[in-house]
Design an enzyme around this catalytic site. Structure first.
Site, PDB file in Angstrom:
ATOM      1  N   GLN A 102       0.866  -1.184   0.000  1.00 47.41           N
ATOM      2  CA  GLN A 102       0.000   0.000   0.000  1.00 47.41           C
ATOM      3  C   GLN A 102       0.905   1.237   0.000  1.00 47.41           C
ATOM      4  O   GLN A 102       1.138   1.866   1.024  1.00 47.41           O
ATOM      5  CB  GLN A 102      -0.923  -0.013   1.230  1.00 47.41           C
ATOM      6  N   HIS A 135       8.917  -3.259  -2.355  1.00 50.73           N
ATOM      7  CA  HIS A 135       7.877  -3.539  -3.347  1.00 50.73           C
ATOM      8  C   HIS A 135       7.779  -2.421  -4.383  1.00 50.73           C
ATOM      9  O   HIS A 135       7.468  -2.677  -5.549  1.00 50.73           O
ATOM     10  CB  HIS A 135       6.530  -3.725  -2.648  1.00 50.73           C
ATOM     11  N   ASP A 174       3.952  -8.697 -14.282  1.00 45.18           N
ATOM     12  CA  ASP A 174       3.124  -7.508 -14.500  1.00 45.18           C
ATOM     13  C   ASP A 174       4.022  -6.334 -14.870  1.00 45.18           C
ATOM     14  O   ASP A 174       5.256  -6.440 -14.848  1.00 45.18           O
ATOM     15  CB  ASP A 174       2.279  -7.175 -13.255  1.00 45.18           C
ATOM     16  N   LYS A 197      -1.402  -8.186 -17.043  1.00 45.80           N
ATOM     17  CA  LYS A 197      -2.237  -8.682 -15.952  1.00 45.80           C
ATOM     18  C   LYS A 197      -3.137  -7.579 -15.432  1.00 45.80           C
ATOM     19  O   LYS A 197      -2.760  -6.416 -15.403  1.00 45.80           O
ATOM     20  CB  LYS A 197      -1.339  -9.184 -14.817  1.00 45.80           C
ATOM     21  N   THR A 228       0.039 -15.216  -2.165  1.00 47.46           N
ATOM     22  CA  THR A 228      -0.839 -16.393  -2.243  1.00 47.46           C
ATOM     23  C   THR A 228      -0.510 -17.288  -3.436  1.00 47.46           C
ATOM     24  O   THR A 228      -1.117 -18.339  -3.590  1.00 47.46           O
ATOM     25  CB  THR A 228      -2.312 -15.955  -2.344  1.00 47.46           C
TER      26      THR A 228
END
Length: 316
Positions: A102, A135, A174, A197, A228
């Site tokens: 985020q 990230h 991506d 994506k 995941t």
């Protein structure tokens, strides 16, 4: 190599990744400082530093991985304890920086948690942050203290270079991961492909198209983290459908939550290569997963920072 450390050097670790911290300490030829982490009966964290840190340059190793909130609170409380014990410099080594996904307001009324964590670390008393593969690289700008972002690509690329695969192509899952994938493709001197994506909601991905030539090639999907494993397994299926000979995957941070292990086991991915920025529990260690160590990279960075040497060559 035997590292030379000054008398004011101290290094501690908390609970999130003690095996990595012990490996770094062994490489540096240093015994980790003594501290205890306990809990009050209501779950509050209590930390006790069991040796003097007055006037010391301290390096504190703690990944903010699962359980994320517990590990972040341990880190903040330890920083506060070090500051109040008169440590001169507090360097925080965060192999995996949690809450980084985020990093902007993608929708109305959303928080920017990557900035919030930066604020908390600074306010607690951190003087420098050392981390691997944020990230989003721009998270460095959320800090008003020095941030050294090391890269996992050389570790991953070197493994595949020694593996001896032919006709390789590096695949970014991506658009956001193209930078990392391009560095790896350049390091291996192989072509690059990108998956188109879209993500209709968190932890849910849809592969729309494959951009690049992957027919009859050994495809290697590279990403900063795998959570995941939904994206990575969908990507592997799409690559096989488009004619790839085989599919491998690699990442710096193996979050691997929820159904990740089950998905990887049942996927067409031949091998998942990860680093140990997050300690993998025994139940998640499967034959398809190969773990590489980031300890030598962290040890070299710590040594150079401590001795006021250039860290820039570690980014190359």
């Amino acid at each position: 190599m035997r590292y030379q450390l000054k008398s004011n050097f101290k290094m501690f670790t908390l609970n999130s990744n003690q095996s990595l911290a012990n490996e770094v300490a062994e490489l540096l030829g240093y015994e980790l400082g003594k501290c205890t982490v306990s809990r009050f009966s209501d779950g509050e964290i209590q930390i006790n530093i069991e040796e003097s840190v007055r006037g010391s340059e301290v390096f504190l190793i703690q990944s903010t991985s699962y359980p994320v909130n517990e590990n972040i609170m341990e880190l903040l409380i330890m920083i506060d304890a070090l500051k109040r014990a008169s440590a001169k410099i507090i360097n925080i080594v965060i192999p995996y920086y949690g809450y980084a996904r985020q990093d902007r307001k993608a929708r109305a009324r959303e928080p920017i948690t990557a900035k919030l964590i930066a604020n908390l670390l600074e306010k607690a008393g951190a003087n420098r942050v050392v981390t691997l593969d944020l990230h989003a690289p721009q998270i460095q700008g959320f800090f008003d203290i020095p941030v050294d972002q090391l890269e996992g690509v050389p570790i991953l690329a070197n493994y595949f270079k020694n593996k001896g695969l032919e006709d390789m192509v590096i695949v970014s899952p991506d658009n956001g991961g193209v930078g990392m994938a391009r560095k790896m493709a350049s390091s291996l001197n192989v072509p690059l492909a990108v998956l188109d994506k879209r993500r209709p909601q968190p932890n849910v991905a849809e592969i729309m198209n494959v951009l690049g030539h992957i027919e009859n090639k050994n495809a290697i999907i590279v990403d900063d983290l795998i959570d995941t494993a939904g994206t990575i397994t969908l990507a592997a299926d799409a690559l096989i459908e488009k004619g790839a000979e085989s599919v491998y995957a690699c990442c710096t941070h193996p979050v691997l939550s929820g159904p990740a292990i089950r998905r990887i086991e049942s996927s067409v991915i031949r091998e998942l290569v990860i680093t140990n920025t997050i300690e993998l529990p025994e139940e998640k260690k499967i034959d398809k997963i190969t773990t590489l160590s980031s300890a030598s990279l962290l040890a070299e960075a710590i040594y150079r920072i401590h001795n006021e040497k250039s860290v820039s060559s570690l980014f190359e």
